[in-house]
Motif scaffolding. Structure first.
Motif, mmCIF file in Angstrom:
data_model
loop_
_atom_site.group_PDB
_atom_site.id
_atom_site.type_symbol
_atom_site.label_atom_id
_atom_site.label_comp_id
_atom_site.label_asym_id
_atom_site.label_seq_id
_atom_site.Cartn_x
_atom_site.Cartn_y
_atom_site.Cartn_z
ATOM 1 N N TRP A 1 -29.907 -15.758 32.867
ATOM 2 C CA TRP A 1 -31.120 -16.539 32.616
ATOM 3 C C TRP A 1 -31.761 -16.185 31.272
ATOM 4 C CZ3 TRP A 1 -29.775 -14.442 37.264
ATOM 5 C CH2 TRP A 1 -29.514 -15.347 38.310
ATOM 6 N N THR A 2 -31.625 -14.933 30.836
ATOM 7 C CA THR A 2 -32.250 -14.542 29.564
ATOM 8 C C THR A 2 -31.299 -14.682 28.381
ATOM 9 O OG1 THR A 2 -31.617 -12.244 29.921
ATOM 10 C CG2 THR A 2 -33.749 -12.919 30.782
ATOM 11 N N ASN B 1 -25.651 -10.341 35.997
ATOM 12 C CA ASN B 1 -26.567 -9.260 35.661
ATOM 13 C C ASN B 1 -26.440 -8.823 34.205
ATOM 14 O OD1 ASN B 1 -28.515 -7.226 36.240
ATOM 15 N ND2 ASN B 1 -26.869 -5.733 36.379
ATOM 16 N N CYS B 2 -25.212 -8.515 33.745
ATOM 17 C CA CYS B 2 -25.039 -7.978 32.394
ATOM 18 C C CYS B 2 -24.357 -8.958 31.439
ATOM 19 C CB CYS B 2 -24.234 -6.675 32.430
ATOM 20 S SG CYS B 2 -22.535 -6.900 33.012
ATOM 21 N N GLY B 3 -23.664 -9.980 31.924
ATOM 22 C CA GLY B 3 -23.054 -10.962 31.061
ATOM 23 C C GLY B 3 -21.620 -10.667 30.680
ATOM 24 N N ARG C 1 -31.117 -5.904 36.667
ATOM 25 C CA ARG C 1 -32.227 -6.384 35.815
ATOM 26 C C ARG C 1 -33.139 -7.296 36.621
ATOM 27 N NH1 ARG C 1 -28.781 -8.133 30.361
ATOM 28 N NH2 ARG C 1 -27.540 -6.207 30.218
ATOM 29 N N GLN C 2 -34.384 -7.335 36.164
ATOM 30 C CA GLN C 2 -35.322 -8.229 36.830
ATOM 31 C C GLN C 2 -34.927 -9.685 36.607
ATOM 32 O OE1 GLN C 2 -39.351 -7.559 35.686
ATOM 33 N NE2 GLN C 2 -40.216 -8.854 37.285
ATOM 34 N N LEU C 3 -34.529 -9.996 35.392
ATOM 35 C CA LEU C 3 -33.955 -11.291 35.052
ATOM 36 C C LEU C 3 -32.616 -11.011 34.415
ATOM 37 C CD1 LEU C 3 -37.007 -13.282 33.613
ATOM 38 C CD2 LEU C 3 -35.903 -13.592 35.818
#
Length: 576
Positions: free
Chosen positions: A160-161, A138-140, A154-156
């Motif tokens: 992935w982002t 989610n946050c990395g 998060r939506q992505l």
């Protein structure tokens, strides 16, 4: 672990017990001779005492325990309890304790692993620019996974982002001691409360400034409108309101109503008597009215004394007769009766409640008392009309009131009256000597087999007609005849003959004697019958093309008959 060291052979010294562990004893035995002699010489010089010194030491310990001698003082100047056993108060030899002390019983060596620090709240260690393998989806961040992430989902996710990567948290592990685990203020920063204090101070300052502006404004209006009395009265009311508000703001100037000051360096200790309460100080407390131990019990928690502390005192001079006097006298008793009446009326279906509608409950109770008095007087008048009033009749004779008279009666030896008249026995108001249905005894004069009856005819039916001695003889004859019939029936009764099992042929009649069945074909027929029954139970095994065979052999019929009869069925004999 405790080794007793023997004396030097003489009778002038008494050895004490020397504490050594097993490893220390082994190391001492393996040491050279000069080291052994040096150790034991030092130890004997300390451990051994003369008999006189030992006796004085025991007397001093007894005096300390009895409180006749001052207690022993340790290195820090604290007194040592003389009742502590010697094996606890004496320090081991390896501590080299020169003076008596209890320091060896305390945990004087702190554990270096324990810490009193706390977690660094909100600290970040590393902030990455792109997503790393194994980080939170989610946050990395690398310090937690997606399940433990506290950020908004998060939506992505960052996986992935690869954008807005969160910084890694600072992970710390502390090993706290007993007090550190249970310290509720551990890690609390007192500076974090400073902004709350500043906010309240700013509010109080703004409020006082506003009140001063309002006072100045009211004073200016008062000076401009001196001729108008109404406005002047309104201004005075407003000034009073401002003064009240100002008093609310400045709470420090209020009179401390329940202030308690502690005594310092006094023998009694405790608190001084500056606590203000609403009790009149001139009144005598309840427990001081009678200091006798067997007097009325006083409950200090509720300050109640139910019984009378002064029962022998003149009631005219008594101003307190116990709490129970107030509970059962005056309006308190009426209020209790009112409550009880409201409860009983509510249980009987009336919509009345003492707390919800007290006026209604009181009015209903008043009407209830009036109706109760009317009903009581009506019942009294009815009874007096029916039975009369003995109090209003003529006065009874003196001999009836006192139970004696002056009449003289003489009897002879046989009990016959010679002179005078015998006193008549008083007759009961209940009906006596009344027998029904020609009986000569009353119901309940005879008992048999847990039944009441009449003694004259021994009948247990209440409304039966008396038959006398003939009825008793007839009942006994009937009972004897019944017993004889039961005995004769038991004697002539025989066991039922067993029913002969009949084997039926294929057409339903009895099996002829010359019928012989093939055992092999019979077993095959039984297997076919079982298969047919399984197919009937399971609808899924039915076939589309059914071949019908109308040739039925005696073995098939016998197999059908054997499978048809259920041997566990109690009605199997009635199936055919």
């Amino acid at each position: 672990m405790l080794v007793a060291i023997g004396g030097s052979g003489g009778g002038d010294f008494v050895p004490d017990r020397v504490e050594l562990s097993a490893s220390q004893i082994q190391a001492l035995n393996e040491a050279p001779l000069d080291i052994k002699s040096r150790y034991w010489s030092q130890k004997w010089s300390v451990a051994f005492k003369s008999r006189e010194d030992h006796r004085k030491q025991l007397e001093l310990e007894e005096a300390r325990k009895a409180g006749l001698a001052p207690a022993e003082v340790d290195e820090d100047g604290k007194e040592i309890n003389p009742h502590i056993p010697q094996y606890m108060s004496s320090a081991p030899w390896y501590l080299n304790a020169e003076r008596p002390s209890l320091k060896h019983q305390r945990k004087w060596k702190s554990d270096p692993n324990y810490t009193k620090s706390w977690y660094d709240r909100g600290a970040k260690t590393f902030h990455a620019d792109k997503y790393r393998k194994g980080a939170c989806d989610n946050c990395g961040a690398m310090t937690h996974d997606k399940k433990a992430c506290v950020e908004r989902p998060r939506q992505l996710g960052a996986k992935w982002t690869s954008k807005n990567i969160a910084a890694d948290e600072k992970i710390e592990t502390f090993e706290l001691d007993y007090d550190g685990k249970r310290d509720r203020w551990n890690g609390f920063d007192a500076a974090s409360y400073k902004h709350i204090v500043q906010r309240y101070e700013a509010r109080d300052e703004a409020r006082s400034r506003f009140l001063k502006e309002q006072q100045l404004k009211k004073l200016e209006e008062k000076n401009n409108n001196q001729d108008k009395e109404d406005e002047v009265s309104d201004d005075e009311d407003n000034d009073d309101e401002l003064k009240v508000d100002e008093a609310k703001v400045d709470e420090s100037k209020q009179m401390d109503f329940a202030k308690v000051e502690k005594r310092v360096r006094t023998t009694g200790g405790g608190s001084t008597g500056t606590v203000r309460n609403l009790r009149i100080r001139e009144d005598t407390a309840k427990y001081l009215l009678n200091l006798d131990v067997n007097s009325a019990h006083y409950d200090p928690k509720t300050r109640s004394m139910r019984e009378d502390p002064l029962p022998d005192m003149d009631p005219n001079e008594k101003f307190y007769a116990g709490d129970n006097q107030y509970r059962v006298s005056g309006q308190a008793m009426e209020f209790k009766q009112l409550n009880v009446h409201a409860w009983e009326a509510f249980d009987k279906g009336h919509d009345v409640h003492m707390q919800a509608a007290p006026s209604q409950a009181e009015l209903l109770y008043k009407n209830f008392k009036i109706n109760k008095e009317k009903l009581k007087s009506h019942t009294k008048d009815t009874i007096m009309e029916k039975y009369g009033n003995a109090a209003t009749d003529e006065v009874l004779p003196r001999e009836l009131l006192l139970g004696q008279s002056e009449k003289e009666v003489e009897y002879d030896r046989a009990g016959r009256i010679i002179k005078g008249q015998e006193t008549a026995l008083p007759k009961s108001k209940y009906e006596e000597d009344a027998y029904i249905n020609n009986h000569t005894s009353v119901w309940g004069s005879w008992w048999r087999d847990h039944h009441w009856g009449y003694k004259c005819c021994q009948q247990t039916v209440r409304n039966s007609y008396c038959t006398g001695a003939a009825g008793i003889e007839a009942a006994e004859a009937a009972a004897d005849l019944m017993r004889a019939n039961i005995a004769r029936k038991e004697a002539t009764e025989e066991a039922p003959a067993p029913a002969e099992e009949k084997r039926l042929a294929t057409w339903g009649s009895e099996v002829p004697d010359d019928l012989v069945l093939n055992e092999k074909k019979l077993s095959e027929a039984l297997q076919k019958e079982d298969a047919r029954r399984r197919e009937e139970r399971d609808e899924r095994k039915r076939k589309y093309n059914v071949k019908w065979n109308d040739e039925v052999t005696p073995e098939d019929m016998e197999a059908y008959r054997m499978k048809r009869v259920h041997h566990d069925d109690p009605m199997k004999d009635f199936l055919n």
